[in-house]
Design a protein around this motif. Structure first.
Motif, PDB file in Angstrom:
ATOM      1  N   ALA A 389      -5.511   0.327   8.853  1.00  0.00           N
ATOM      2  CA  ALA A 389      -6.448  -0.097  10.149  1.00  0.00           C
ATOM      3  C   ALA A 389      -6.178   0.576  11.297  1.00  0.00           C
ATOM      4  O   ALA A 389      -4.997   0.299  11.556  1.00  0.00           O
ATOM      5  CB  ALA A 389      -6.534  -1.652  10.144  1.00  0.00           C
ATOM      6  N   ASN A 390      -7.262   1.305  11.602  1.00  0.00           N
ATOM      7  CA  ASN A 390      -6.872   1.652  13.196  1.00  0.00           C
ATOM      8  C   ASN A 390      -6.013   2.953  13.232  1.00  0.00           C
ATOM      9  O   ASN A 390      -5.664   3.298  14.435  1.00  0.00           O
ATOM     10  CB  ASN A 390      -6.839   0.500  14.236  1.00  0.00           C
ATOM     11  CG  ASN A 390      -7.771  -0.674  14.008  1.00  0.00           C
ATOM     12  OD1 ASN A 390      -8.898  -0.178  13.982  1.00  0.00           O
ATOM     13  ND2 ASN A 390      -7.310  -1.661  14.163  1.00  0.00           N
ATOM     14  N   SER A 414     -13.911  -3.264   5.826  1.00  0.00           N
ATOM     15  CA  SER A 414     -13.608  -2.048   7.356  1.00  0.00           C
ATOM     16  C   SER A 414     -15.099  -2.024   7.616  1.00  0.00           C
ATOM     17  O   SER A 414     -15.838  -1.737   6.774  1.00  0.00           O
ATOM     18  CB  SER A 414     -12.955  -0.684   7.114  1.00  0.00           C
ATOM     19  OG  SER A 414     -13.262   0.040   8.180  1.00  0.00           O
ATOM     20  N   ALA A 526     -10.043   4.263   9.505  1.00  0.00           N
ATOM     21  CA  ALA A 526     -10.738   3.072   9.118  1.00  0.00           C
ATOM     22  C   ALA A 526     -10.535   2.105  10.129  1.00  0.00           C
ATOM     23  O   ALA A 526      -9.550   1.736  10.504  1.00  0.00           O
ATOM     24  CB  ALA A 526     -10.127   2.566   7.798  1.00  0.00           C
ATOM     25  N   LYS A 527     -11.703   1.648  10.757  1.00  0.00           N
ATOM     26  CA  LYS A 527     -11.568   0.721  12.022  1.00  0.00           C
ATOM     27  C   LYS A 527     -11.813  -0.705  11.668  1.00  0.00           C
ATOM     28  O   LYS A 527     -12.178  -0.989  10.612  1.00  0.00           O
ATOM     29  CB  LYS A 527     -12.864   0.968  12.734  1.00  0.00           C
ATOM     30  CG  LYS A 527     -13.008   2.545  13.301  1.00  0.00           C
ATOM     31  CD  LYS A 527     -11.916   2.582  14.452  1.00  0.00           C
ATOM     32  CE  LYS A 527     -12.105   3.826  14.886  1.00  0.00           C
ATOM     33  NZ  LYS A 527     -12.420   4.119  16.279  1.00  0.00           N
ATOM     34  N   SER A 529     -10.054  -2.739   9.616  1.00  0.00           N
ATOM     35  CA  SER A 529      -9.272  -3.391   8.576  1.00  0.00           C
ATOM     36  C   SER A 529      -9.088  -2.035   7.604  1.00  0.00           C
ATOM     37  O   SER A 529      -9.995  -1.176   7.481  1.00  0.00           O
ATOM     38  CB  SER A 529     -10.324  -4.338   7.728  1.00  0.00           C
ATOM     39  OG  SER A 529      -9.682  -4.772   6.572  1.00  0.00           O
ATOM     40  N   GLU A 530      -8.248  -2.377   6.524  1.00  0.00           N
ATOM     41  CA  GLU A 530      -7.677  -1.127   5.646  1.00  0.00           C
ATOM     42  C   GLU A 530      -8.940  -0.843   4.979  1.00  0.00           C
ATOM     43  O   GLU A 530     -10.062  -1.639   4.576  1.00  0.00           O
ATOM     44  CB  GLU A 530      -6.671  -1.775   4.799  1.00  0.00           C
ATOM     45  CG  GLU A 530      -6.296  -0.822   3.587  1.00  0.00           C
ATOM     46  CD  GLU A 530      -4.925  -1.299   2.867  1.00  0.00           C
ATOM     47  OE1 GLU A 530      -5.410  -1.624   1.715  1.00  0.00           O
ATOM     48  OE2 GLU A 530      -4.121  -1.531   3.369  1.00  0.00           O
TER      49      GLU A 530
END
Length: 545
Positions: A389-390, A414, A526-527, A529-530
């Motif tokens: 994530a992120n 995501s 990926a924003k 969440s994984e």
């Protein structure tokens, strides 16, 4: 004797009028060399090898190849700029693309010409249609009959023109009606119930039909909205105006003008598609039913190929032709995202051809078509890359500015996947591709009204550090995905072009102009969440020139 006398007077009057007509016409003869070719394939191929114009084109392509923003595998004019594609058609084993060319010694629009066996590898041919009596050869379409190809186009300062060709490579064109317009522009002060503008031609029950693009003051407060004006003819020279062609059209913007129309059947349920162009909002389409009794096109759906204002790096005008299997093959020109520049003013180019089809609910789908695979080399592949994530993941092995990238992504939870292409190592330049899961419009049209469209976007606001580049308003389009359908992106990067196809259902395209030589990287984020990058394949692409 009296009848003969009056007949003689009438003939004399008509001859006199013809002389006056001829005297009042300006001479718009082109300064570009024009050749009449033989009518057999073997002789034509031999003549083309020695053609002076083609030799000039080849030299020009070589000289212009040093332009870092000049594409490898999207069609561009061999010299100077180009504008609208015209009259895409299939004739005697070859695809033919015509386009508005601006030859340097006479930069008025002529119809340029190229042909291809596979819709990807294009071969230049000499200019096809030259101006005179029209001042410029503007947009139009073709209709293929068993023994000839008919071109119908707008002749500036003249009206609607018709030309025909029947030779193997469509090199020789003859204008009908003694070279005069078949539907003339209005005389000074004359008010007509139709516009004389871009035409489209087809045939029904042995009769030719055309619609001429334009507008009518039928919008709110009497504002102009698009219209298509229907005519018919039995001989291509004498045309009868019938009425406005569109019915129940609520899919346009106030100010759209329906230019560059292409009207073809699509799918296996009797539907038709009308591709067209707006000088306000770019490439568009209408889907509906062709009421052949009333000669009306009853619109049931519509949408965009360009998802924002017409200019600054967007998708422009269409050209389209049936694939013979229920689909329609279309391509578009893309306008520039910077002022005209470089030798001969290179700017616009053609998109990759797209195959347009309808899904089971009648929604338009599109995917790239043609022998794209013939251009691939140096494949790179990865599987099952976890996207935390992120966290931006740089795909070190995937880099280039003339590439094809295919990827499948499981978004899991995501909501957004961001892909950066044409990325410099420290992100001084990058063009963002963003997929928003369930981020588009809610489904309010279906009977159960369940679900929500996803969305795909391209943002080139950080695409260039150059001072003369105009970023485009973020290009964003809806795309329908089923509940657990993985995201499949097919991305084409070509120097100053980025085209993204999503699950063979939607496409967005943007011009972007990296200024740095090292802006060739690719990264993914990926924003929230994984997510999982299930697979990625990338190829460098060979030049078609």
């Amino acid at each position: 004797m009296m009848k003969k006398k009056y007949l003689g007077l009438i003939v004399g009057y008509l001859i006199g009028m013809e002389v006056v007509y001829s005297q009042n016409q300006k001479d718009y003869t082109s300064k570009v060399p024009q050749t009449t070719f033989s009518n057999t394939l073997k002789k034509q191929e031999k003549e083309l090898k020695e053609n002076a114009l083609l030799k000039r084109f080849a030299q020009s392509r070589q000289e212009l190849s040093v332009d870092k923003h000049r594409p490898f595998y999207h069609f561009i004019s061999p010299e100077g700029r180009l504008n609208d594609p015209n009259g895409l058609c299939y004739w005697q084993g070859n695809w033919h693309l015509f386009y508005q060319a601006y030859p340097p010694e006479d930069p008025r629009q002529h119809w340029g010409h190229a042909m291809s066996k596979d819709l990807i590898n294009w071969k230049d041919l000499p200019l096809a249609i030259y101006p005179n009596p029209e001042s410029k050869v503007f947009s139009g379409t073709t209709y293929v009959e068993e023994n000839r190809v008919i071109a119908m186009y707008h002749g500036t300062d003249a009206g609607t023109m018709v030309a025909v060709s029947d030779d193997p490579l469509l090199l020789n064109w003859k204008k009908l009606n003694d070279g005069k317009p078949v539907i003339a522009l209005p005389k000074p002060g004359e008010k007509l119930p139709y516009n004389v503008f871009d035409p489209n031609i087809w045939k029904k029950d042995g009769v030719y039909y055309t619609v001429l693009a334009g507008t009518r003051p039928i919008g709110p407060g009497g504002k102009n909205m698009r219209a298509e004006f229907l005519f018919k003819s039995s001989d291509l020279e004498h045309w009868e105006y019938m009425h406005p062609f569109l019915e129940d059209d609520v899919y346009g913007l106030v100010g759209d003008d329906g230019a560059c129309p292409y009207f073809w059947p699509i799918g296996d349920k009797g539907k038709y598609i009308l591709l067209h162009f707006s000088h306000k909002s770019g490439g568009k389409y209408l889907i509906g039913d062709y009421d052949k009794q009333r000669d009306k096109f009853v619109v049931t759906d519509g949408g965009n190929f360009n998802h924002g204002p017409v200019s600054r790096g967007g998708v422009h005008a269409p050209s389209a032709f049936p694939d013979g299997k229920g689909g329609v093959i279309a391509l578009f020109n893309m306008n520039s995202g910077k002022p005209l520049g470089g030798k001969n003013g290179f700017s616009e180019l053609m998109t990759l051809p797209r195959l347009l089809t309808l899904d089971e609910k009648g929604r338009l789908e599109m995917k790239p078509v043609g022998d794209i695979e013939s251009l691939r080399k140096d494949k790179v592949e990865q599987q099952n890359v976890v996207l935390p994530a992120n966290k931006e993941i740089v795909l070190e092995k995937v880099k280039g500015d003339a590439m094809e990238i295919n990827m499948e992504i499981d978004l899991k939870k995501s909501p957004v996947i961001e892909l950066n292409v044409l990325r410099s190592p420290n992100k001084e330049e990058y063009t963002r591709i963003i997929f928003y899961k369930d981020g588009g419009y809610p489904d309010k049209e279906s009977s159960d009204r369940k679900g929500r469209y996803s969305a795909i976007a391209i943002d080139n606001s950080n695409g260039s550090i150059l001072p003369n580049v105009w970023p485009r308003v973020t290009e964003t389009a809806d795309v329908w995905l089923e509940k657990n359908e993985p995201v499949k992106l097919r991305i084409f990067i070509d120097k100053s072009v980025v085209e993204v196809f999503v699950n063979d259902k939607q496409c967005i395209s943007v011009r972007t102009y990296p200024g740095r030589d090292d802006s060739k990287g690719v990264s993914i984020i990926a924003k929230g969440s994984e997510a999982l990058l299930k697979s990625i394949q990338a190829w460098q692409m060979k030049s078609i020139y």
